[in-house]
Every structure is written in C-alpha cells, then in structure tokens.
Write a protein that holds these residues in place. Sequence first.
Motif, PDB file in Angstrom:
ATOM      1  N   PRO A  14       0.828  -1.226   0.000  1.00 29.57           N
ATOM      2  CA  PRO A  14       0.000   0.000   0.000  1.00 29.57           C
ATOM      3  C   PRO A  14       0.855   1.265   0.000  1.00 29.57           C
ATOM      4  CG  PRO A  14      -0.837  -1.579   1.587  1.00 29.57           C
ATOM      5  CD  PRO A  14       0.479  -2.107   1.132  1.00 29.57           C
ATOM      6  N   LEU A  15       2.008   1.202   0.711  1.00 29.71           N
ATOM      7  CA  LEU A  15       2.856   2.387   0.737  1.00 29.71           C
ATOM      8  C   LEU A  15       3.447   2.669  -0.625  1.00 29.71           C
ATOM      9  CD1 LEU A  15       4.748   1.859   4.141  1.00 29.71           C
ATOM     10  CD2 LEU A  15       2.731   3.277   3.674  1.00 29.71           C
ATOM     11  N   LEU A  16       3.879   1.625  -1.312  1.00 33.10           N
ATOM     12  CA  LEU A  16       4.434   1.827  -2.634  1.00 33.10           C
ATOM     13  C   LEU A  16       3.385   2.341  -3.603  1.00 33.10           C
ATOM     14  CD1 LEU A  16       6.660  -1.397  -2.911  1.00 33.10           C
ATOM     15  CD2 LEU A  16       7.411   0.964  -2.544  1.00 33.10           C
ATOM     16  N   VAL A  17       2.181   1.820  -3.482  1.00 33.04           N
ATOM     17  CA  VAL A  17       1.102   2.268  -4.373  1.00 33.04           C
ATOM     18  C   VAL A  17       0.800   3.737  -4.139  1.00 33.04           C
ATOM     19  CG1 VAL A  17      -1.325   1.983  -4.942  1.00 33.04           C
ATOM     20  CG2 VAL A  17       0.114  -0.025  -4.625  1.00 33.04           C
ATOM     21  N   CYS A  18       0.726   4.134  -2.846  1.00 31.88           N
ATOM     22  CA  CYS A  18       0.429   5.529  -2.526  1.00 31.88           C
ATOM     23  C   CYS A  18       1.549   6.432  -2.976  1.00 31.88           C
ATOM     24  CB  CYS A  18       0.181   5.693  -1.029  1.00 31.88           C
ATOM     25  SG  CYS A  18      -1.354   4.908  -0.474  1.00 31.88           S
ATOM     26  N   GLY A  19       2.835   5.976  -2.774  1.00 28.72           N
ATOM     27  CA  GLY A  19       3.971   6.780  -3.172  1.00 28.72           C
ATOM     28  C   GLY A  19       3.986   7.004  -4.670  1.00 28.72           C
ATOM     29  N   GLN A  20       3.513   6.075  -5.434  1.00 24.53           N
ATOM     30  CA  GLN A  20       3.485   6.269  -6.871  1.00 24.53           C
ATOM     31  C   GLN A  20       2.375   7.206  -7.307  1.00 24.53           C
ATOM     32  OE1 GLN A  20       3.131   2.316  -8.404  1.00 24.53           O
ATOM     33  NE2 GLN A  20       5.270   1.749  -7.960  1.00 24.53           N
ATOM     34  N   GLN A  21       1.304   7.245  -6.549  1.00 30.59           N
ATOM     35  CA  GLN A  21       0.177   8.081  -6.932  1.00 30.59           C
ATOM     36  C   GLN A  21       0.387   9.555  -6.553  1.00 30.59           C
ATOM     37  OE1 GLN A  21      -3.180   6.284  -5.048  1.00 30.59           O
ATOM     38  NE2 GLN A  21      -3.385   4.654  -6.579  1.00 30.59           N
ATOM     39  N   VAL A  22       1.175   9.882  -5.487  1.00 30.82           N
ATOM     40  CA  VAL A  22       1.367  11.234  -5.003  1.00 30.82           C
ATOM     41  C   VAL A  22       2.570  11.861  -5.700  1.00 30.82           C
ATOM     42  CG1 VAL A  22       1.784  12.672  -2.982  1.00 30.82           C
ATOM     43  CG2 VAL A  22       0.407  10.587  -2.776  1.00 30.82           C
ATOM     44  N   THR A  23       2.367  12.988  -6.345  1.00 32.08           N
ATOM     45  CA  THR A  23       3.468  13.673  -7.027  1.00 32.08           C
ATOM     46  C   THR A  23       4.331  14.403  -6.031  1.00 32.08           C
ATOM     47  OG1 THR A  23       2.102  15.627  -7.367  1.00 32.08           O
ATOM     48  CG2 THR A  23       2.091  13.961  -9.111  1.00 32.08           C
ATOM     49  N   ARG A  24       5.558  14.707  -6.458  1.00 29.07           N
ATOM     50  CA  ARG A  24       6.490  15.402  -5.595  1.00 29.07           C
ATOM     51  C   ARG A  24       6.156  16.897  -5.565  1.00 29.07           C
ATOM     52  NH1 ARG A  24      11.516  12.757  -4.957  1.00 29.07           N
ATOM     53  NH2 ARG A  24      12.637  14.748  -5.121  1.00 29.07           N
ATOM     54  N   PRO A  25       6.284  17.528  -4.383  1.00 30.48           N
ATOM     55  CA  PRO A  25       6.040  18.969  -4.305  1.00 30.48           C
ATOM     56  C   PRO A  25       7.175  19.740  -4.983  1.00 30.48           C
ATOM     57  CG  PRO A  25       6.814  18.158  -2.194  1.00 30.48           C
ATOM     58  CD  PRO A  25       6.610  16.950  -3.059  1.00 30.48           C
ATOM     59  N   ILE A  26       6.865  20.946  -5.405  1.00 27.87           N
ATOM     60  CA  ILE A  26       7.846  21.799  -6.075  1.00 27.87           C
ATOM     61  C   ILE A  26       8.126  23.001  -5.172  1.00 27.87           C
ATOM     62  CG2 ILE A  26       8.316  23.214  -8.101  1.00 27.87           C
ATOM     63  CD1 ILE A  26       6.347  21.459  -9.636  1.00 27.87           C
ATOM     64  N   GLY A  27       9.410  23.206  -4.860  1.00 31.62           N
ATOM     65  CA  GLY A  27       9.808  24.335  -4.024  1.00 31.62           C
ATOM     66  C   GLY A  27      10.895  25.140  -4.691  1.00 31.62           C
ATOM     67  N   SER A  28      10.855  26.438  -4.514  1.00 29.95           N
ATOM     68  CA  SER A  28      11.862  27.300  -5.140  1.00 29.95           C
ATOM     69  C   SER A  28      12.026  28.577  -4.332  1.00 29.95           C
ATOM     70  CB  SER A  28      11.471  27.639  -6.569  1.00 29.95           C
ATOM     71  OG  SER A  28      10.243  28.346  -6.593  1.00 29.95           O
ATOM     72  N   PHE A  29      13.260  29.116  -4.354  1.00 26.14           N
ATOM     73  CA  PHE A  29      13.552  30.388  -3.698  1.00 26.14           C
ATOM     74  C   PHE A  29      13.165  31.541  -4.612  1.00 26.14           C
ATOM     75  CE2 PHE A  29      16.423  27.608  -1.276  1.00 26.14           C
ATOM     76  CZ  PHE A  29      16.158  28.033   0.019  1.00 26.14           C
ATOM     77  N   SER A  30      12.904  32.690  -4.015  1.00 27.99           N
ATOM     78  CA  SER A  30      12.555  33.878  -4.796  1.00 27.99           C
ATOM     79  C   SER A  30      13.773  34.510  -5.450  1.00 27.99           C
ATOM     80  CB  SER A  30      11.875  34.914  -3.896  1.00 27.99           C
ATOM     81  OG  SER A  30      12.744  35.306  -2.839  1.00 27.99           O
ATOM     82  N   SER A  31      14.967  34.127  -5.004  1.00 29.50           N
ATOM     83  CA  SER A  31      16.200  34.659  -5.571  1.00 29.50           C
ATOM     84  C   SER A  31      17.246  33.564  -5.573  1.00 29.50           C
ATOM     85  CB  SER A  31      16.692  35.863  -4.754  1.00 29.50           C
ATOM     86  OG  SER A  31      17.928  36.323  -5.231  1.00 29.50           O
ATOM     87  N   ASP A  32      18.236  33.701  -6.472  1.00 32.05           N
ATOM     88  CA  ASP A  32      19.273  32.679  -6.540  1.00 32.05           C
ATOM     89  C   ASP A  32      20.440  32.970  -5.606  1.00 32.05           C
ATOM     90  OD1 ASP A  32      20.247  34.880  -7.765  1.00 32.05           O
ATOM     91  OD2 ASP A  32      20.781  33.921  -9.660  1.00 32.05           O
ATOM     92  N   SER A  33      20.391  34.073  -4.841  1.00 30.98           N
ATOM     93  CA  SER A  33      21.450  34.407  -3.893  1.00 30.98           C
ATOM     94  C   SER A  33      20.827  34.993  -2.641  1.00 30.98           C
ATOM     95  CB  SER A  33      22.449  35.390  -4.507  1.00 30.98           C
ATOM     96  OG  SER A  33      21.805  36.600  -4.835  1.00 30.98           O
ATOM     97  N   VAL A  34      21.598  34.959  -1.573  1.00 31.62           N
ATOM     98  CA  VAL A  34      21.106  35.433  -0.281  1.00 31.62           C
ATOM     99  C   VAL A  34      22.273  35.983   0.523  1.00 31.62           C
ATOM    100  CG1 VAL A  34      21.393  33.212   0.901  1.00 31.62           C
ATOM    101  CG2 VAL A  34      19.677  34.838   1.718  1.00 31.62           C
ATOM    102  N   LYS A  35      21.968  36.968   1.396  1.00 31.18           N
ATOM    103  CA  LYS A  35      22.960  37.500   2.322  1.00 31.18           C
ATOM    104  C   LYS A  35      22.656  36.998   3.730  1.00 31.18           C
ATOM    105  CE  LYS A  35      23.801  41.801  -0.227  1.00 31.18           C
ATOM    106  NZ  LYS A  35      23.758  43.282  -0.151  1.00 31.18           N
ATOM    107  N   ILE A  36      23.682  36.951   4.536  1.00 29.89           N
ATOM    108  CA  ILE A  36      23.511  36.470   5.909  1.00 29.89           C
ATOM    109  C   ILE A  36      22.557  37.390   6.671  1.00 29.89           C
ATOM    110  CG2 ILE A  36      24.679  36.191   8.132  1.00 29.89           C
ATOM    111  CD1 ILE A  36      27.052  35.094   6.703  1.00 29.89           C
TER     112      ILE A  36
END
Length: 317
Positions: A14-36
């Motif tokens: 059941p876990l494998l079946v569910c894992g195949q049905q659920v797509t991966r989330p998409i995450g991204s930063f608003s900028s490609d650089s950051v300051k401390i």
Amino acid sequence: MHRLLLFIVITLVPLLVCGQQVTRPIGSFSSDSVKIGVPITYTLVHRHADTLEIILPGSNYNFAPFELVRNDFYPTNTRNGISTDSAVYTLRTFDTAPRQALSLPVFVLQGKDTIRVEGDSSQVILQQLVNKIDTPLRLKSQTELMPVAERFNWPVLLLWVVVGTLVSGLIWLLFGQTIKTKYKLYRLRKDHLYFTSRYNAHVDRFVKTGVSQSMEKAVSLWKNYLTKLERSAINSFTTKEIVEYYDNNEEVNNALRLCDKAIYGNVNTEAEADTKDALQLLRRFAKTRYKAQREITKNAKNNRRHAGLAEPGVVQS
C-alpha cells in the motif's frame, strides 16, 4: 517464513502504491542568492488528487540551514479533480556555507498512517561581503580619542528634583509660617520706608514754598499708604468717613480738616504753623499704624491678646 513474507507484502505494497500516486512537491527560492541575516522567501506548491489529504510543513518543522521568520498558507484550489496547496515561507540564514539547499516535503494522511513525500531541492548562493582576507590579519592601531557628545543625565535630574521637592516641602512644613511672617514684616518695613521718604519730600517742599499742591500730594500719599496698610479703601473715603473709620480720632480729624482748608480754601498756608503741625501729626499717625500692623503680624496667633495695639484711635508720638 511465509508469515513474514505475507506481513511484508501487506505493509509495503500500500505504501508503494500511494507513493506512486502522489506527485512530488515543487519548491523554489525567490532569488538565486542570499545574504547572511537577510530574509528570503521560499514557495512550496503541491498538486495532488482531490481525494488525498495533504499537510504542508509548519512552524515546528526544521528548516536547517535556514531559520523560519514567518509562513503564509493559502487556501486549497481544486479544479477538474486536481487540488493545489501552496505556502510561502520567509526564511533567513546565518550559515557561512557558499551554497545552501533546502528541500521541503509534504505529508499524506492515509488512515492512521502518514506518508512523507520529499520535494525537489532548491539552492541559493551566499553572497560574500568579504572577498579577500589577508593572512595573517594586519591590525591598524588608532590611539586618538574620538569626541563623544555628552548626554544629559535625566535620571539624576529627576532624582534631584524629587529630593529638592521633598526637602522644600519639609522646610515649608516646619518653617512655612515663620517664613511668611518674616516676608510680611519685610514688605511692611519696605513700604513704610518708601512712604516716609516720599512724604517727607512733599512736606519739605511745602514748608519751603508754601505751595498747596505739595500738601495735596502729601495727603494723597498718606491716604494711599494707609489704604494698602489697612487693606481698606481709605483713599476713596471723605474726611468724615476717615475720621469715623479711626473711631473719631480728634487729632486725625483736626489734621485732615486743616489740610482740606489749606488745599481747597485758597488760604495762604505759608505762615500757618498749625497746618505744618497737621502734616507732622499725619506722619506720626501713619507710623503708629505701621507699628500696630507690625505687631499684629508678629503675633498672628495671638491677635486677640494683642488687639489693644491695633486700636485705630491710639496715636503715639
């Protein structure tokens, strides 16, 4: 052995079946650089079947190497059987690694179980504020003193104000009546000296010239002085009213009538010895009233016992 295989199949399938049905989330930063220490936003979006119950990471999740500043979740949007969940995370980092990555998962609720679905990793580059460091570091010495603006010490001022107020209040409580009495005596003496000086000047001018205007000014000054001394409108009284005010004092009566005769009767007063004596009598009477008021002020608490000193009819030479 068969039981073990059966348990593995029942648990993992059941876990494998569910894992195949659920797509991966998409995450991204608003900028490609950051300051401390500077905030940066990270957007997480997950599309899934509307039959699934999805949970996005909350404030208790470990966002290392980043720290969570705030998170904003948006309502689920469902269209054609596909639901979209999204959230925006405001993060900051104090890590000095040149490249820093973050991958946020989503959690799928399946009955009593929870399935973790990892998302894609997103990276940012740390902006270095110091590009080159000398080894060893060279220290630059500076021994000159820098001027610093003086700051006013308000707490000390407030303390002095409070202490001064308390001390002044205590002094006034203990010696207030004495201070008031001393001040009144000072004012009485100052006013009397001023009156005597001006009155004598008018009398001397009258004696030398015999001009009735000098006598008129002397009598007017006498009335104004007694008005202030007795705190009564004596300067607006007629001669008769003044005499009545002072209990029909005969000497005051004679002195004022002689002065009125000289002022309003057009009498040549140059040779009138009685008129000059009248002016002297008025001066002695004013001095007597000053002494009486001074004694009353000194003995304010015992005015009744010293009331005889303030009798208007008493004239001392």
